[in-house]
Design an enzyme around this catalytic site. Structure first.
Site, short mmCIF file in Angstrom:
data_model
loop_
_atom_site.label_atom_id
_atom_site.label_comp_id
_atom_site.label_asym_id
_atom_site.label_seq_id
_atom_site.Cartn_x
_atom_site.Cartn_y
_atom_site.Cartn_z
N GLN A 13 -6.82 -1.12 1.59
CA GLN A 13 -6.28 -0.83 2.93
C GLN A 13 -7.16 0.23 3.58
O GLN A 13 -7.20 1.39 3.14
CB GLN A 13 -4.84 -0.34 2.86
CG GLN A 13 -4.23 -0.19 4.25
CD GLN A 13 -2.90 0.53 4.26
OE1 GLN A 13 -2.84 1.71 3.96
NE2 GLN A 13 -1.85 -0.18 4.61
N PRO A 73 0.83 -1.21 0.00
CA PRO A 73 0.00 0.00 0.00
C PRO A 73 0.86 1.25 0.00
O PRO A 73 1.77 1.39 0.81
CB PRO A 73 -0.80 -0.13 1.30
CG PRO A 73 0.04 -1.00 2.18
CD PRO A 73 0.75 -1.94 1.26
N TYR A 83 -0.34 6.06 12.68
CA TYR A 83 -1.72 6.51 12.49
C TYR A 83 -2.60 6.02 13.65
O TYR A 83 -2.08 5.66 14.70
CB TYR A 83 -2.21 6.09 11.12
CG TYR A 83 -1.39 6.72 10.02
CD1 TYR A 83 -1.41 8.09 9.82
CD2 TYR A 83 -0.55 5.95 9.21
CE1 TYR A 83 -0.63 8.69 8.83
CE2 TYR A 83 0.24 6.54 8.23
CZ TYR A 83 0.19 7.90 8.05
OH TYR A 83 0.98 8.50 7.08
N HIS A 96 -4.87 -0.57 8.41
CA HIS A 96 -3.57 0.09 8.51
C HIS A 96 -3.28 0.40 9.98
O HIS A 96 -3.68 1.43 10.51
CB HIS A 96 -3.58 1.37 7.68
CG HIS A 96 -2.22 1.99 7.49
ND1 HIS A 96 -1.10 1.55 8.15
CD2 HIS A 96 -1.80 3.02 6.70
CE1 HIS A 96 -0.06 2.28 7.80
NE2 HIS A 96 -0.47 3.17 6.91
N GLY A 97 -2.52 -0.50 10.60
CA GLY A 97 -2.18 -0.32 12.01
C GLY A 97 -0.76 0.12 12.24
O GLY A 97 -0.24 -0.01 13.36
N ALA A 98 -0.10 0.65 11.20
CA ALA A 98 1.32 0.96 11.28
C ALA A 98 1.60 2.45 11.16
O ALA A 98 0.69 3.27 11.02
CB ALA A 98 2.06 0.20 10.17
N HIS A 99 2.89 2.81 11.30
CA HIS A 99 3.45 4.11 10.87
C HIS A 99 2.89 5.33 11.60
O HIS A 99 2.99 6.45 11.11
CB HIS A 99 3.27 4.31 9.35
CG HIS A 99 3.79 3.17 8.55
ND1 HIS A 99 3.49 2.98 7.23
CD2 HIS A 99 4.61 2.14 8.89
CE1 HIS A 99 4.08 1.88 6.78
NE2 HIS A 99 4.77 1.36 7.79
#
Length: 380
Positions: A112, A35, A184, A179-182
């Site tokens: 995503q 993504p 957010y 999207h559970g990363a980075h």
């Protein structure tokens, strides 16, 4: 075991052409498109050029297309008005065109689902958007971002993810990714520097700070049923701190991810800046390898595959050139059962036919990655 020399790249990568099945996701091979935000959806609507962009990657041999982040069904999901949405008649019609285009090439289609929490958009800081929300009013350590969420906000956001998950199944997607990363919204709950809550969504133990994410996963599971695949993307690094580790050791990694697995995650997507780097001292496994061992779930690995520089360097300036020497390491990791799927990122932005060219030995035709060029239009 693969014994093909690096010069015979088709033979080397042959193990990654085995089909993969997990519930509704039935991929023809192990290659995924990672993504990557594109900002080409004015008013939240993906156009025909977006559908063609995804189709070309599927036509180039990538078995599973994971889309750019798309805002879930609530007004404060995104911080720019050119990010696609996954709610409403026009946005869903746009996505339906992309789904059909990818399916026509034999690929799987996975949106995503995204909520930015309190993160402003660095690329479009002046874009109009609804007021943002976050767990405690912070997007990073001592960096204010969004108002602190009430229980009503939390309930509405959980419902928004579930609604978009249901819509994804209804219009023909093959799975969803959360999207559970980075850094957010999920990550803002996971991280003790941005989650200062003293209710059941906060606390000193990461297992407690995973409560919000587990509730979202459970709500999505209820919305899509047991046979529809749910992917959850995680990372140690954050937008505001590339060196942070939410899990300092395997035990903490287990406490973090076990609630999500029990809530209904089928596949974990382990975002890492360099896939070949060990996650913890004393063991060779990367983040994906550890997640697979700890949870027993299938894993997607990712991180600078085919490139000579990592994503953070490319965010600033310069050009990343093709680097294929580590593909042998990648295949060895696969043969050790340390991951199940592999996501290709910037190489596919630069060249939709990257995989095809690599396996046909057309190395001199590979296109280097340049941030400005890759962001210019959907033709790259």
């Amino acid at each position: 075991m693969s014994t093909a020399p690096l010069g015979d790249l088709a033979a080397l990568l042959a193990p990654l052409h085995a089909p993969f099945a997990c519930k509704s996701l039935k991929a023809p091979n192990r290659f995924c498109m990672a993504p990557m935000s594109r900002y080409f959806a004015p008013g939240g609507v993906l156009g025909g050029d977006g559908a063609e962009y995804y189709r070309r990657r599927a036509a180039g041999g990538v078995g599973t297309i994971i889309t750019e982040g798309t805002g879930v069904a609530i007004d404060h999901a995104v911080a720019a008005d050119n990010i696609p949405l996954f709610d409403g008649e026009e946005p869903l019609a746009g996505w339906k065109g992309a789904i059909d285009a990818v399916h026509a090439e034999g690929g799987m289609f996975v949106p995503q689902l995204w909520h930015v929490g309190g993160c402003m958009d660095f690329n479009f800081p002046d874009s109009p958007h609804a007021p943002l929300v976050s767990p405690s009013g912070f997007a990073g350590p001592d960096i204010e971002g969004g108002r602190a969420m009430t229980q009503q906000d939390i309930d509405a956001t959980v419902a928004a993810f579930a609604k978009s998950a249901r819509l994804a199944k209804e219009i023909g997607c093959d799975a969803i990714e959360l999207h559970g990363a980075h850094g957010y919204i999920f990550d803002q709950f996971f991280w003790d520097r941005t989650n200062l809550r003293n209710d059941r969504y906060g606390g000193s133990d990461i297992a407690d700070r995973a409560t919000f994410a587990a509730e979202v996963v459970a709500a999505c599971r209820a919305a899509v049923g047991e046979d529809f695949a749910i992917i959850f993307r995680v990372s140690q690094w954050k937008t505001y701190d590339y060196d942070v580790k939410l899990a300092a050791d395997p035990d903490e990694l287990h406490r973090w991810l076990d609630p999500l697995a029990r809530a209904g995650v089928d596949i974990f997507h382990a975002s890492q800046r360099r896939f070949w780097e060990p996650e913890f001292e004393g063991d060779h496994k990367n983040l994906g390898g550890w997640i697979k061992e700890i949870t027993g779930k299938p894993v997607i690995t990712v991180g600078s595959i085919g490139m000579d520089r990592d994503l953070m360097q490319d965010f600033v300036e310069g050009v990343s050139s093709p680097m294929l020497g580590r593909l042998e390491d990648l295949v060895k990791m696969f043969e050790r059962n340390e991951f199940d799927l592999v996501a290709l990122g910037r190489v596919l932005l630069a060249d939709p036919n990257w995989l095809e060219k690599v396996e046909q030995g057309r190395i001199n035709e590979l296109t280097p990655y340049n941030r400005d060029t890759a962001l210019k239009n959907y033709e790259h």
